[in-house]
Design a protein around this motif. Structure first.
Motif, mmCIF file in Angstrom:
data_model
loop_
_atom_site.group_PDB
_atom_site.id
_atom_site.type_symbol
_atom_site.label_atom_id
_atom_site.label_comp_id
_atom_site.label_asym_id
_atom_site.label_seq_id
_atom_site.Cartn_x
_atom_site.Cartn_y
_atom_site.Cartn_z
ATOM 1 N N THR A 9 0.879 -1.165 0.000
ATOM 2 C CA THR A 9 0.000 0.000 0.000
ATOM 3 C C THR A 9 0.916 1.214 0.000
ATOM 4 O O THR A 9 1.775 1.348 0.870
ATOM 5 N N PRO A 12 1.613 5.397 3.030
ATOM 6 C CA PRO A 12 0.807 5.233 4.239
ATOM 7 C C PRO A 12 0.847 6.485 5.109
ATOM 8 O O PRO A 12 1.833 7.215 5.120
ATOM 9 N N MET A 28 -6.298 5.251 13.247
ATOM 10 C CA MET A 28 -6.446 3.850 12.863
ATOM 11 C C MET A 28 -7.899 3.527 12.546
ATOM 12 O O MET A 28 -8.194 2.845 11.561
ATOM 13 N N LEU A 31 -8.929 5.057 9.208
ATOM 14 C CA LEU A 31 -8.311 4.379 8.067
ATOM 15 C C LEU A 31 -8.693 2.900 7.974
ATOM 16 O O LEU A 31 -8.421 2.255 6.968
ATOM 17 N N VAL A 33 -7.356 0.469 9.872
ATOM 18 C CA VAL A 33 -6.116 -0.299 9.968
ATOM 19 C C VAL A 33 -5.803 -0.608 11.430
ATOM 20 O O VAL A 33 -6.335 0.029 12.333
ATOM 21 N N GLY A 34 -4.935 -1.580 11.646
ATOM 22 C CA GLY A 34 -4.552 -1.975 12.992
ATOM 23 C C GLY A 34 -3.176 -1.506 13.407
ATOM 24 O O GLY A 34 -2.721 -1.810 14.512
ATOM 25 N N LEU A 36 0.129 1.696 12.491
ATOM 26 C CA LEU A 36 0.619 2.856 11.742
ATOM 27 C C LEU A 36 2.116 2.987 11.912
ATOM 28 O O LEU A 36 2.650 2.719 12.991
ATOM 29 N N THR A 50 0.724 -0.254 17.004
ATOM 30 C CA THR A 50 -0.454 -1.034 16.663
ATOM 31 C C THR A 50 -1.554 -0.768 17.676
ATOM 32 O O THR A 50 -1.299 -0.235 18.759
ATOM 33 N N ASP A 51 -2.747 -1.196 17.311
ATOM 34 C CA ASP A 51 -3.862 -1.075 18.246
ATOM 35 C C ASP A 51 -3.559 -1.869 19.519
ATOM 36 O O ASP A 51 -3.863 -1.443 20.629
ATOM 37 N N ARG A 100 2.767 -6.715 9.809
ATOM 38 C CA ARG A 100 2.825 -5.555 8.916
ATOM 39 C C ARG A 100 4.231 -4.995 8.951
ATOM 40 O O ARG A 100 4.878 -4.981 10.003
ATOM 41 N N THR A 114 1.126 -5.684 4.499
ATOM 42 C CA THR A 114 0.520 -6.448 5.585
ATOM 43 C C THR A 114 0.526 -7.929 5.245
ATOM 44 O O THR A 114 0.755 -8.321 4.099
ATOM 45 N N ASP A 117 -1.747 -8.521 2.391
ATOM 46 C CA ASP A 117 -1.138 -8.221 1.091
ATOM 47 C C ASP A 117 -0.268 -9.391 0.641
ATOM 48 O O ASP A 117 -0.310 -9.814 -0.511
#
Length: 137
Positions: A9, A12, A28, A31, A33-34, A36, A50-51, A100, A114, A117
Protein backbone atom coordinates in the motif's frame (compact mmCIF):
# COMPACT_ATOMS: atom_id res chain seq x y z
CA UNK A 1 8.80 -13.15 -8.91
CA UNK A 2 6.94 -10.15 -7.50
CA UNK A 3 8.60 -7.37 -5.54
CA UNK A 4 7.31 -5.74 -2.39
CA UNK A 5 6.69 -2.53 -4.36
CA UNK A 6 4.11 -4.38 -6.47
CA UNK A 7 2.00 -5.50 -3.50
CA UNK A 8 2.45 -2.72 -0.93
CA UNK A 9 0.00 0.00 0.00
CA UNK A 10 1.63 3.21 -1.15
CA UNK A 11 2.08 6.41 0.86
CA UNK A 12 0.81 5.23 4.24
CA UNK A 13 -0.25 7.81 6.79
CA UNK A 14 2.02 8.14 9.79
CA UNK A 15 1.36 8.74 13.45
CA UNK A 16 3.77 11.52 14.40
CA UNK A 17 5.96 10.93 17.47
CA UNK A 18 4.20 13.79 19.29
CA UNK A 19 0.66 12.63 18.45
CA UNK A 20 -1.28 11.20 21.38
CA UNK A 21 -2.39 7.60 21.77
CA UNK A 22 -5.96 8.92 21.40
CA UNK A 23 -5.12 10.58 18.07
CA UNK A 24 -3.37 7.43 16.80
CA UNK A 25 -6.36 5.27 17.77
CA UNK A 26 -8.73 7.66 15.99
CA UNK A 27 -6.48 7.67 12.93
CA UNK A 28 -6.45 3.85 12.86
CA UNK A 29 -10.24 3.77 13.17
CA UNK A 30 -10.67 6.32 10.36
CA UNK A 31 -8.31 4.38 8.07
CA UNK A 32 -9.60 0.95 9.06
CA UNK A 33 -6.12 -0.30 9.97
CA UNK A 34 -4.55 -1.97 12.99
CA UNK A 35 -1.17 -0.27 12.88
CA UNK A 36 0.62 2.86 11.74
CA UNK A 37 4.21 3.79 11.06
CA UNK A 38 5.55 6.29 13.61
CA UNK A 39 7.28 9.19 11.92
CA UNK A 40 9.39 11.97 13.35
CA UNK A 41 10.69 15.18 11.83
CA UNK A 42 10.85 15.17 8.02
CA UNK A 43 8.61 12.07 8.04
CA UNK A 44 11.52 9.80 8.96
CA UNK A 45 10.40 6.35 10.08
CA UNK A 46 10.86 5.90 13.84
CA UNK A 47 8.89 2.71 14.46
CA UNK A 48 5.42 1.20 14.37
CA UNK A 49 2.43 1.42 16.68
CA UNK A 50 -0.45 -1.03 16.66
CA UNK A 51 -3.86 -1.08 18.25
CA UNK A 52 -2.52 -3.81 20.53
CA UNK A 53 0.41 -1.57 21.58
CA UNK A 54 -2.05 1.16 22.58
CA UNK A 55 -4.05 -1.24 24.74
CA UNK A 56 -1.41 -3.60 26.16
CA UNK A 57 1.72 -1.45 26.38
CA UNK A 58 -0.20 1.77 26.90
CA UNK A 59 -3.51 1.63 28.74
CA UNK A 60 -2.93 -1.66 30.59
CA UNK A 61 0.31 -0.23 32.01
CA UNK A 62 -1.34 2.94 33.25
CA UNK A 63 -0.56 5.25 30.33
CA UNK A 64 -3.12 7.93 29.60
CA UNK A 65 -4.67 8.59 26.21
CA UNK A 66 -2.77 11.90 26.05
CA UNK A 67 0.59 10.04 26.14
CA UNK A 68 2.68 10.80 23.04
CA UNK A 69 2.94 7.88 20.62
CA UNK A 70 6.73 8.22 20.62
CA UNK A 71 6.83 7.09 24.26
CA UNK A 72 5.64 3.61 23.23
CA UNK A 73 8.16 3.29 20.42
CA UNK A 74 10.30 0.19 20.92
CA UNK A 75 13.26 1.27 18.84
CA UNK A 76 14.06 0.81 15.20
CA UNK A 77 11.26 -0.74 13.14
CA UNK A 78 11.73 -3.93 11.19
CA UNK A 79 11.43 -2.91 7.54
CA UNK A 80 11.56 -4.35 4.07
CA UNK A 81 12.93 -2.72 0.94
CA UNK A 82 10.57 -1.71 -1.85
CA UNK A 83 12.56 -3.72 -4.39
CA UNK A 84 12.99 -6.80 -2.18
CA UNK A 85 11.39 -10.00 -3.42
CA UNK A 86 8.26 -11.45 -1.90
CA UNK A 87 10.50 -14.30 -0.71
CA UNK A 88 12.51 -11.78 1.33
CA UNK A 89 9.25 -10.30 2.61
CA UNK A 90 8.05 -13.74 3.70
CA UNK A 91 11.36 -14.46 5.39
CA UNK A 92 11.36 -11.13 7.26
CA UNK A 93 7.76 -11.48 8.42
CA UNK A 94 8.23 -15.02 9.68
CA UNK A 95 11.63 -14.36 11.28
CA UNK A 96 10.36 -11.33 13.22
CA UNK A 97 6.79 -12.65 13.59
CA UNK A 98 5.20 -9.41 12.42
CA UNK A 99 1.98 -8.89 10.51
CA UNK A 100 2.82 -5.56 8.92
CA UNK A 101 6.06 -4.02 7.68
CA UNK A 102 6.96 -0.50 6.67
CA UNK A 103 8.45 -0.41 3.17
CA UNK A 104 11.44 1.81 2.57
CA UNK A 105 13.21 3.02 -0.54
CA UNK A 106 16.61 4.27 0.54
CA UNK A 107 15.77 6.10 3.74
CA UNK A 108 12.23 7.11 2.76
CA UNK A 109 9.01 5.44 3.88
CA UNK A 110 7.14 4.63 0.65
CA UNK A 111 4.58 2.05 1.71
CA UNK A 112 3.39 -0.61 4.09
CA UNK A 113 2.78 -4.27 3.44
CA UNK A 114 0.52 -6.45 5.59
CA UNK A 115 0.09 -10.16 6.03
CA UNK A 116 -3.09 -9.88 3.93
CA UNK A 117 -1.14 -8.22 1.09
CA UNK A 118 1.46 -10.99 1.26
CA UNK A 119 -1.13 -13.78 1.42
CA UNK A 120 -2.90 -12.42 -1.68
CA UNK A 121 0.38 -12.17 -3.61
CA UNK A 122 1.91 -15.52 -2.64
CA UNK A 123 0.94 -18.94 -3.95
CA UNK A 124 -1.36 -20.83 -1.57
CA UNK A 125 1.28 -23.13 -0.02
CA UNK A 126 3.58 -20.18 0.73
CA UNK A 127 0.79 -18.06 2.20
CA UNK A 128 -0.17 -21.00 4.41
CA UNK A 129 3.45 -21.24 5.61
CA UNK A 130 3.39 -17.52 6.40
CA UNK A 131 0.19 -17.80 8.42
CA UNK A 132 1.54 -20.84 10.28
CA UNK A 133 4.82 -19.07 11.11
CA UNK A 134 3.07 -15.95 12.38
CA UNK A 135 0.62 -17.97 14.47
CA UNK A 136 3.41 -19.62 16.48
CA UNK A 137 3.80 -18.34 20.05
Amino acid sequence: MATVREIMTRNPECAQTDHTLQAAAEQMERLGVGGLPICGPENRLKGMITDRDIVVRGLARGRRLDTPVGELNQGEAVTVGADDSTDELLSTMTHHQVKRLPVIDGDRLVGIVTIADAARALPNPESGDLLDALSME
